[in-house]
Design an enzyme around this catalytic site. Structure first.
Site, PDB file in Angstrom:
ATOM      1  N   TYR A 160       5.737 -11.230 -15.578  1.00 38.19           N
ATOM      2  CA  TYR A 160       7.115 -11.539 -15.923  1.00 38.19           C
ATOM      3  C   TYR A 160       7.526 -13.077 -16.429  1.00 38.19           C
ATOM      4  CZ  TYR A 160       8.055  -7.217 -13.349  1.00 38.19           C
ATOM      5  OH  TYR A 160       8.215  -5.780 -12.951  1.00 38.19           O
ATOM      6  N   LYS A 165       7.694  -4.292  15.411  1.00 40.61           N
ATOM      7  CA  LYS A 165       8.202  -2.985  14.625  1.00 40.61           C
ATOM      8  C   LYS A 165       9.328  -2.148  15.642  1.00 40.61           C
ATOM      9  CE  LYS A 165       7.186  -1.251  11.060  1.00 40.61           C
ATOM     10  NZ  LYS A 165       7.794  -1.448   9.925  1.00 40.61           N
ATOM     11  N   THR A 216       6.033   2.986  12.747  1.00 39.56           N
ATOM     12  CA  THR A 216       4.769   3.246  12.975  1.00 39.56           C
ATOM     13  C   THR A 216       4.632   3.828  14.396  1.00 39.56           C
ATOM     14  OG1 THR A 216       2.652   1.954  13.772  1.00 39.56           O
ATOM     15  CG2 THR A 216       4.373   0.875  13.770  1.00 39.56           C
ATOM     16  N   ASP A 217       3.639   4.698  14.708  1.00 38.57           N
ATOM     17  CA  ASP A 217       3.310   5.338  16.143  1.00 38.57           C
ATOM     18  C   ASP A 217       2.712   4.294  17.107  1.00 38.57           C
ATOM     19  OD1 ASP A 217       0.411   4.756  14.776  1.00 38.57           O
ATOM     20  OD2 ASP A 217       0.014   6.955  15.444  1.00 38.57           O
ATOM     21  N   GLU A 218       2.454   2.980  16.605  1.00 44.77           N
ATOM     22  CA  GLU A 218       2.034   1.970  17.425  1.00 44.77           C
ATOM     23  C   GLU A 218       3.074   1.313  18.511  1.00 44.77           C
ATOM     24  OE1 GLU A 218      -0.786  -1.020  15.609  1.00 44.77           O
ATOM     25  OE2 GLU A 218      -1.141   0.646  13.982  1.00 44.77           O
ATOM     26  N   TYR A 263       2.296  -6.975  16.384  1.00 44.30           N
ATOM     27  CA  TYR A 263       2.688  -6.080  15.237  1.00 44.30           C
ATOM     28  C   TYR A 263       3.551  -4.965  15.874  1.00 44.30           C
ATOM     29  CZ  TYR A 263       2.360  -2.124  12.096  1.00 44.30           C
ATOM     30  OH  TYR A 263       2.893  -1.353  11.238  1.00 44.30           O
ATOM     31  N   ASN A 307     -13.285   5.494  16.096  1.00 47.83           N
ATOM     32  CA  ASN A 307     -13.772   4.666  15.108  1.00 47.83           C
ATOM     33  C   ASN A 307     -15.214   4.885  14.691  1.00 47.83           C
ATOM     34  OD1 ASN A 307     -11.132   3.544  15.163  1.00 47.83           O
ATOM     35  ND2 ASN A 307     -11.692   1.983  16.219  1.00 47.83           N
ATOM     36  N   PHE A 317       1.039  -1.295   0.025  1.00 46.92           N
ATOM     37  CA  PHE A 317       0.046   0.038   0.000  1.00 46.92           C
ATOM     38  C   PHE A 317       0.965   1.184  -0.269  1.00 46.92           C
ATOM     39  CE2 PHE A 317      -2.275   2.922   3.369  1.00 46.92           C
ATOM     40  CZ  PHE A 317      -2.875   3.692   2.457  1.00 46.92           C
ATOM     41  N   THR A 351       9.547 -11.588   9.762  1.00 47.33           N
ATOM     42  CA  THR A 351       9.580 -10.683   8.632  1.00 47.33           C
ATOM     43  C   THR A 351      10.005  -9.449   9.301  1.00 47.33           C
ATOM     44  OG1 THR A 351       7.479 -11.675   7.377  1.00 47.33           O
ATOM     45  CG2 THR A 351       8.117  -9.390   6.884  1.00 47.33           C
TER      46      THR A 351
HETATM   47  P1  NAD Z   1       1.443  -3.549   3.099  1.00 48.63           P
HETATM   48  O1  NAD Z   1       0.844  -4.874   4.135  1.00 48.63           O
HETATM   49  O2  NAD Z   1       0.347  -3.156   2.499  1.00 48.63           O
HETATM   50  O3  NAD Z   1       2.681  -3.980   2.254  1.00 48.63           O
HETATM   51  C1  NAD Z   1       3.952  -4.621   2.785  1.00 48.63           C
HETATM   52  C2  NAD Z   1       4.543  -5.125   1.703  1.00 48.63           C
HETATM   53  O4  NAD Z   1       5.802  -5.749   2.281  1.00 48.63           O
HETATM   54  C3  NAD Z   1       3.903  -5.878   0.690  1.00 48.63           C
HETATM   55  O5  NAD Z   1       4.129  -5.361  -0.756  1.00 48.63           O
HETATM   56  C4  NAD Z   1       4.480  -7.311   0.886  1.00 48.63           C
HETATM   57  O6  NAD Z   1       4.703  -8.193  -0.143  1.00 48.63           O
HETATM   58  C5  NAD Z   1       6.040  -7.010   1.299  1.00 48.63           C
HETATM   59  N1  NAD Z   1       6.639  -7.808   2.296  1.00 48.63           N
HETATM   60  C6  NAD Z   1       6.131  -8.489   3.445  1.00 48.63           C
HETATM   61  N2  NAD Z   1       7.053  -9.556   3.730  1.00 48.63           N
HETATM   62  C7  NAD Z   1       8.154  -9.517   2.845  1.00 48.63           C
HETATM   63  C8  NAD Z   1       9.272  -9.990   2.828  1.00 48.63           C
HETATM   64  N3  NAD Z   1       9.578 -10.919   3.835  1.00 48.63           N
HETATM   65  N4  NAD Z   1      10.347  -9.879   1.991  1.00 48.63           N
HETATM   66  C9  NAD Z   1      10.011  -8.584   0.915  1.00 48.63           C
HETATM   67  N5  NAD Z   1       8.846  -8.007   0.901  1.00 48.63           N
HETATM   68  C10 NAD Z   1       7.792  -8.392   2.058  1.00 48.63           C
HETATM   69  O7  NAD Z   1       1.953  -2.548   4.224  1.00 48.63           O
HETATM   70  P2  NAD Z   1       1.814  -1.043   4.390  1.00 48.63           P
HETATM   71  O8  NAD Z   1       0.408  -0.496   5.014  1.00 48.63           O
HETATM   72  O9  NAD Z   1       2.038  -0.334   3.052  1.00 48.63           O
HETATM   73  O10 NAD Z   1       3.001  -0.510   5.279  1.00 48.63           O
HETATM   74  C11 NAD Z   1       4.305  -0.288   4.659  1.00 48.63           C
HETATM   75  C12 NAD Z   1       5.331  -0.117   5.969  1.00 48.63           C
HETATM   76  O11 NAD Z   1       4.646   1.142   6.713  1.00 48.63           O
HETATM   77  C13 NAD Z   1       5.259  -1.035   7.056  1.00 48.63           C
HETATM   78  O12 NAD Z   1       6.705  -1.240   7.459  1.00 48.63           O
HETATM   79  C14 NAD Z   1       4.369  -0.619   8.231  1.00 48.63           C
HETATM   80  O13 NAD Z   1       4.816  -1.173   9.119  1.00 48.63           O
HETATM   81  C15 NAD Z   1       4.426   0.894   8.096  1.00 48.63           C
HETATM   82  N6  NAD Z   1       3.457   1.732   8.469  1.00 48.63           N
HETATM   83  C16 NAD Z   1       2.212   1.555   8.115  1.00 48.63           C
HETATM   84  C17 NAD Z   1       1.283   2.240   8.499  1.00 48.63           C
HETATM   85  C18 NAD Z   1      -0.153   1.965   8.018  1.00 48.63           C
HETATM   86  O14 NAD Z   1      -1.388   2.717   8.284  1.00 48.63           O
HETATM   87  N7  NAD Z   1      -0.533   1.018   7.110  1.00 48.63           N
HETATM   88  C19 NAD Z   1       1.277   3.456   9.310  1.00 48.63           C
HETATM   89  C20 NAD Z   1       2.601   3.438   9.959  1.00 48.63           C
HETATM   90  C21 NAD Z   1       3.842   2.685   9.392  1.00 48.63           C
HETATM   91  P1  TYD Z   2      -6.753  -1.156  11.525  1.00 49.62           P
HETATM   92  O1  TYD Z   2      -7.085  -0.550  10.017  1.00 49.62           O
HETATM   93  O2  TYD Z   2      -6.618  -2.575  11.527  1.00 49.62           O
HETATM   94  O3  TYD Z   2      -5.531  -0.449  11.847  1.00 49.62           O
HETATM   95  P2  TYD Z   2      -4.610  -0.430  13.272  1.00 49.62           P
HETATM   96  O4  TYD Z   2      -5.207  -1.608  14.232  1.00 49.62           O
HETATM   97  O5  TYD Z   2      -3.174  -0.717  12.755  1.00 49.62           O
HETATM   98  O6  TYD Z   2      -4.901   0.874  13.897  1.00 49.62           O
HETATM   99  O7  TYD Z   2      -7.680  -0.643  12.451  1.00 49.62           O
HETATM  100  C1  TYD Z   2      -8.019   0.637  12.841  1.00 49.62           C
HETATM  101  C2  TYD Z   2      -9.224   0.704  13.814  1.00 49.62           C
HETATM  102  O8  TYD Z   2     -10.383   0.161  13.315  1.00 49.62           O
HETATM  103  C3  TYD Z   2      -8.503  -0.134  14.949  1.00 49.62           C
HETATM  104  O9  TYD Z   2      -9.058   0.620  16.397  1.00 49.62           O
HETATM  105  C4  TYD Z   2      -9.344  -1.205  14.947  1.00 49.62           C
HETATM  106  C5  TYD Z   2     -10.718  -1.071  14.310  1.00 49.62           C
HETATM  107  N1  TYD Z   2     -11.292  -1.865  13.523  1.00 49.62           N
HETATM  108  C6  TYD Z   2     -12.745  -2.268  13.854  1.00 49.62           C
HETATM  109  O10 TYD Z   2     -13.357  -1.690  14.591  1.00 49.62           O
HETATM  110  N2  TYD Z   2     -13.136  -3.315  12.842  1.00 49.62           N
HETATM  111  C7  TYD Z   2     -12.445  -3.711  11.828  1.00 49.62           C
HETATM  112  O11 TYD Z   2     -12.824  -4.851  11.067  1.00 49.62           O
HETATM  113  C8  TYD Z   2     -11.084  -3.374  11.605  1.00 49.62           C
HETATM  114  C9  TYD Z   2     -10.275  -4.141  10.544  1.00 49.62           C
HETATM  115  C10 TYD Z   2     -10.436  -2.561  12.460  1.00 49.62           C
END
Ligand code: NAD
Ligand code: TYD
Length: 351
Positions: free
Chosen positions: A349, A162, A133-135, A158, A257, A13, A102
């Site tokens: 590919y 991290k 992440t802020d988590e 998770y 939420n 993403f 991972t």
């Molecule tokens: P995502 O799950 O959408 O994408 C993760 C990607 O990593 C995928 O393309 C997957 O194929 C690849 N991947 C997983 N395991 C792998 C491995 N062993 N080797 C190579 N590639 C691998 O994640 P995202 O939401 O895009 O998050 C990206 C980064 O940002 C993560 O490090 C996450 O912790 C961090 N992050 C995410 C959020 C959020 O809200 N989504 C917020 C803060 C930080």
């Molecule tokens: P999520 O998108 O999984 O992100 P994170 O857990 O990393 O913050 O969830 C965002 C918030 O929404 C979290 O408080 C959990 C809640 N949530 C639901 O209430 N229902 C759901 O089906 C999901 C996926 C999340």
């Protein structure tokens, strides 16, 4: 200046937005997108850049140290933006081993490869930039914000994985002098997010008249940032951040939420031409997530004052754009929910 930048997790993403930004904005760079293509990796996210001459995709696992080392050597990597990870809290509760593997071992293997390759090649201008992440900071009560000084206090497998990876990055900086930066960002939303996370899951379910599973009472608070603003912050930090530093990224945009879900329902109903509030009946309260953090809220004033970054989008605009994108891209959603997207790599590919 010519640079060879390894972006890990570029098919996911956030990674796909970062790859797109860098490939388009920096034609003088070579962008190497390294991704294992797990369930979360989808090369169709990058159709618009896949034929650019400054872009290459490499399928590899970050945990495979010899493979990573040879990629560093083959492409003469001088910068890393590390996003590859397992990223979904609910999955981490079911399979914590995978998250340790991972997120911890994978990050360690990249750090070790960067250290080995850069000790050999020498020279300045190397940077290992780790996206976190802020988590990692844990959970807040109703007051206060996470700053860069907030002690780590992760609760989910998770966030524990991290946090551990962040500590390894800092250890490589302090012990071996590796040039590193970390940023910790709040919850992202926007196009190409896997529909297991709250916002895309709920938009898809509203569209398909399926139940909206609200964990607990829906009282948990998250701080939401449009993904393209996160990618812009990553660009700024990669180019102007100081090695050894940590930067928080967030938009001062907290939502309970249940309030956010009501906004999504209002916007989606409007765009689908439904009666206002028609989909409220889909709200279904379910058992709470184990260890569910109550509130995240991030103070990103360091990034604003030192590097002049600010979010470009107001939340109302961002959420409307996002709902519209998922409604316009039903084919993408269907291919992701059916698993058909995983054939894209084989087709592209010819493997
Ligand atoms: P995502 O799950 O959408 O994408 C993760 C990607 O990593 C995928 O393309 C997957 O194929 C690849 N991947 C997983 N395991 C792998 C491995 N062993 N080797 C190579 N590639 C691998 O994640 P995202 O939401 O895009 O998050 C990206 C980064 O940002 C993560 O490090 C996450 O912790 C961090 N992050 C995410 C959020 C959020 O809200 N989504 C917020 C803060 C930080
Ligand atoms: P999520 O998108 O999984 O992100 P994170 O857990 O990393 O913050 O969830 C965002 C918030 O929404 C979290 O408080 C959990 C809640 N949530 C639901 O209430 N229902 C759901 O089906 C999901 C996926 C999340």
């Amino acid at each position: 200046m010519k640079r060879n930048i390894l972006i890990t997790g570029g098919a996911g993403f956030i990674g796909s937005h970062v790859v797109r930004l860098f490939v388009n904005k920096y034609p003088e760079y070579n962008i190497i997108n390294l991704d294992k293509l797990t369930y979360a990796g989808n090369l169709a996210n990058l159709k618009d850049v896949e034929n650019k001459s400054n872009y290459v995709f490499v399928k590899a696992d970050i945990c495979d140290f010899p493979a990573i080392l040879s990629i560093f050597e083959k492409y003469n990597i001088d910068g890393v933006i590390h996003l590859a990870a397992e990223s979904h809290v609910d999955r981490s509760i079911k399979d914590p081993f995978l998250f340790a593997q991972t997120n911890v071992i994978g990050t360690l293997s990249l750090l070790q490869a960067a250290k080995a390759a850069w000790e050999k090649s020498g020279g300045d201008n190397k940077l290992f930039y780790h996206i976190s992440t802020d988590e990692v900071y844990g959970s807040l009560g109703s007051e206060g914000f996470f700053t860069e000084e907030t002690p780590y206090d992760p609760h989910s497998p998770y966030s524990a994985s991290k946090a551990s990876s962040d500590h390894f990055v800092k250890a490589f900086h302090d012990t071996y002098g590796l040039s590193t930066i970390i940023s910790n960002c709040s919850n992202n939303y926007g196009p190409y997010q896997f529909p297991e996370k709250l916002i895309p899951l709920f938009i898809n379910n509203i569209r398909n008249n399926k139940p909206l599973p609200v964990y607990g009472k829906g009282e948990n608070v998250r701080d939401w940032l449009y993904v393209i603003d996160h990618a812009r912050a990553i660009d700024v930090i990669f180019h102007r951040g100081l090695p050894g530093e940590t930067y928080n990224i967030g938009g001062f945009n907290e939502w309970k939420n249940i309030d956010l879900i009501r906004v999504m329902i209002r916007v989606t109903d409007k765009l689908l031409g439904r009666k206002e509030g028609e989909s409220e009946k889909l709200i279904t309260y379910v058992t709470d997530r184990a260890g569910h953090d109550l509130r995240y809220a991030i103070d990103s004033s360091k990034l604003k004052t030192r590097l002049a970054w600010e979010p470009s989008l107001q939340f109302e605009e961002g959420i409307e754009k996002t709902v519209q994108w998922y409604l316009d891209n039903q084919e993408w959603l269907d291919s992701v929910t059916s698993g058909a997207y995983q054939e894209y790599y084989e087709k592209m590919y010819s493997v």
